[in-house]
Design an enzyme around this catalytic site. Structure first.
Site, short mmCIF file in Angstrom:
data_model
loop_
_atom_site.label_atom_id
_atom_site.label_comp_id
_atom_site.label_asym_id
_atom_site.label_seq_id
_atom_site.Cartn_x
_atom_site.Cartn_y
_atom_site.Cartn_z
N GLU A 47 12.44 5.13 3.73
CA GLU A 47 11.59 3.50 3.94
C GLU A 47 11.15 3.30 4.78
OE1 GLU A 47 11.28 2.12 1.01
OE2 GLU A 47 12.15 1.57 -0.77
N ARG B 136 6.60 3.23 5.41
CA ARG B 136 6.51 1.96 5.68
C ARG B 136 6.34 2.07 7.27
NH1 ARG B 136 8.87 -2.79 1.96
NH2 ARG B 136 10.15 -1.25 0.80
N ASP C 71 9.61 10.58 -8.44
CA ASP C 71 7.89 10.73 -8.02
C ASP C 71 6.56 10.86 -7.03
OD1 ASP C 71 9.26 8.39 -6.77
OD2 ASP C 71 8.68 6.65 -6.86
N GLU D 172 1.25 0.67 -7.89
CA GLU D 172 0.84 1.95 -8.31
C GLU D 172 -0.07 1.81 -9.08
OE1 GLU D 172 4.59 1.60 -6.51
OE2 GLU D 172 4.04 0.73 -8.43
#
Length: 497
Positions: A128, A132, A263, A401
């Site tokens: 993360e 980010r 994903d 998404e």
């Protein structure tokens, strides 16, 4: 055009089962130059309102939470739940730039230069924080060429990269930025998570390119070398991996998913290949193998209307559900089709584009068929009408998404329909998620008064950015020739020779 004074409170979602001519991934209408010009003109009048949404959030973030990780959109409470690294600010910088909010961008730069520090931050998620914070700083640098961003990015990268100091070279999930200690997460039986180990390379490769320190690229690329060796014949990777002694690794479960925990490893196969100038064949081959396996094993049609979706696989069993996260595949498949080494007209590229369009229609229906016109965290494909909102996950956390897929398909195909669907989505977000101090998640997408006091930084980094870019025909971003987006929607320039 949409008037500048347009009132979103009067909007009523229009319902599902419309535009069925798009269901199977066909191109039902001829797209003329004139139609595109009309769509561009309309888009510019919509773009204004997306900027308005960003201004609404930013005014309150600046007043109540500037430099803090998150602003809560109902209570205006402030939390530092990401280690106190100004996560919302750093994640939003490139959105401010692309929207022309330059004054706010430079105020953000001053905070980054003068106040952002990583040295007393404890344990954080390496994945993360990479997508980010590192991604946000690098994109801000790429767009503005301001060295302050690269300086802080290198400081952060030098701390995060220590997560790769493991027996196999796969990065641990948790890394302490102060002392460099790392570990995997107990909640996942201390296994490595597929999506996490395979979704850091775009960032580290860019950092290596910008600083001249090749070690960042080599260290992160080793994870993909390991995944390449582990990739089964059908291309589909299991989502948990463990150290199996002697520096070797093995899969620790048999779940395959293009949703949570899987994903973005597939996303980075195609994007790392594009980032490197389409020269590193291993990544493209991994992508094409995975797409073959996905089409052969996971691609399904719903009953009774035949909506296309990508199921999960648990061992040998197909699980007929699809996460909202899977909707990124509409964009990734389209990008793969338009860059296929066999040519855009090849059967493979045409198969991938058709699936991209059909899947994106399903993702649109995940929104259109609820009372709010907003999609839940996942849907199950059962019952008499294709899909149901599950009792266990009827919430929406401002995820991006689907609009990401709308953006890719809009840019690549020129079809104005994706802007129409995106405008419906934006109107629903304005009506049902807008709060006094920002935008909140929804507890239940079939309940019109269920907004919650939670606003993730990715709403500003991704959802609002992709909505803006969808309606911005004048953008400096060029997804076919110049830029690659990291998985947090941070655009970085492709490497030129």
């Amino acid at each position: 055009p949409i008037p500048a004074t347009y009132d979103f409170t009067n909007y009523e979602p229009l319902g599902g089962h419309r535009f069925v001519e798009y269901k199977d991934g066909d191109s039902p209408y001829a797209i003329s130059k004139k139609l595109i010009l009309q769509s561009d003109e309309l888009a510019r009048s919509r773009r204004v309102h997306v900027v308005g949404a960003m201004k609404h959030v930013w005014k309150n973030y600046k007043e109540f939470a500037f430099g803090k990780d998150e602003l809560h959109p109902i209570s205006k409470k402030v939390t530092n739940n990401w280690g106190g690294m100004g996560t919302t600010l750093v994640d939003s910088l490139d959105t401010l730039w692309l929207m022309g909010m330059k004054e706010e961008f430079w105020e953000g730069r001053d905070w980054v230069r003068d106040h952002l520090s990583h040295e007393h931050v404890g344990a954080v998620s390496g994945f993360e924080t990479t997508i980010r914070s590192l991604g946000g700083l690098l994109a801000a640098y790429d767009l503005s060429h301001d060295e302050a961003f690269l300086h802080k990015a290198e400081d952060l990268g030098s701390r995060l990269i220590k997560a790769y100091d493991t027996p196999s070279g796969l990065p641990h999930g948790s890394i302490n930025l102060e002392n460099g200690r790392s570990s995997n997460f107990g909640w996942n039986s201390n296994a490595y998570i597929l999506a996490e180990v395979g979704t850091q390379q775009v960032e580290y490769r860019y950092l290596a390119h910008a600083t001249g320190k090749e070690n960042y690229a080599k260290t992160s690329e080793k994870a993909f070398d390991i995944l390449h060796k582990m990739q089964p014949a059908d291309g589909l990777l299991f989502q948990n991996i463990k150290d199996s002694g002697g520096g070797k690794t093995s899969f620790a479960n048999s779940k395959v998913s293009f949703g949570a925990m899987g994903d973005s490893v597939y996303e980075y196969m195609i994007k790392v290949w594009i980032q490197g100038g389409k020269k590193e064949d291993m990544y493209r081959e991994m992508w094409d193998n995975a797409m073959m396996g996905m089409h052969d094993q996971l691609l399904q049609k719903s009953s009774p209307n035949g909506l296309t979706y990508i199921a999960d696989r648990n061992g040998g069993r197909i699980d007929h559900k699809m996460d909202h996260l899977v909707c990124f595949m509409g964009g990734a498949l389209a990008l793969g089709a338009y860059t296929d080494p066999r040519g855009f007209d090849s059967p493979r590229a045409q198969r991938d584009l058709k699936t991209a369009k059909a899947l994106t229609y399903t993702c649109y229906q995940m929104y259109a068929r609820t009372k709010t016109g907003i999609a839940p965290e996942f849907v199950q494909f059962r019952g008499g009408d294709d899909m149901v909102v599950p009792g266990s996950a009827p919430f929406y956390i401002l995820r991006p998404e689907t609009v990401e897929a709308f953006y890719y398909l809009s840019v690549l195909t020129g079809d104005p329909i994706y802007r129409e669907w995106g405008w419906e989505m934006f109107q629903s977000i304005e009506k049902y998620c807008k709060t006094k101090y920002g935008y909140g998640s929804l507890k239940n997408v079939n309940s019109v008064n269920s907004v919650e006091d939670r606003m993730e930084s990715f709403f500003l980094a991704e959802t609002i950015k992709y909505l803006y870019l969808l309606f911005d025909p004048d953008s400096e971003i060029d997804i076919l020739n110049k830029h690659v987006f990291n998985t947090e929607a941070h655009p970085l320039k492709i490497f030129q020779d």
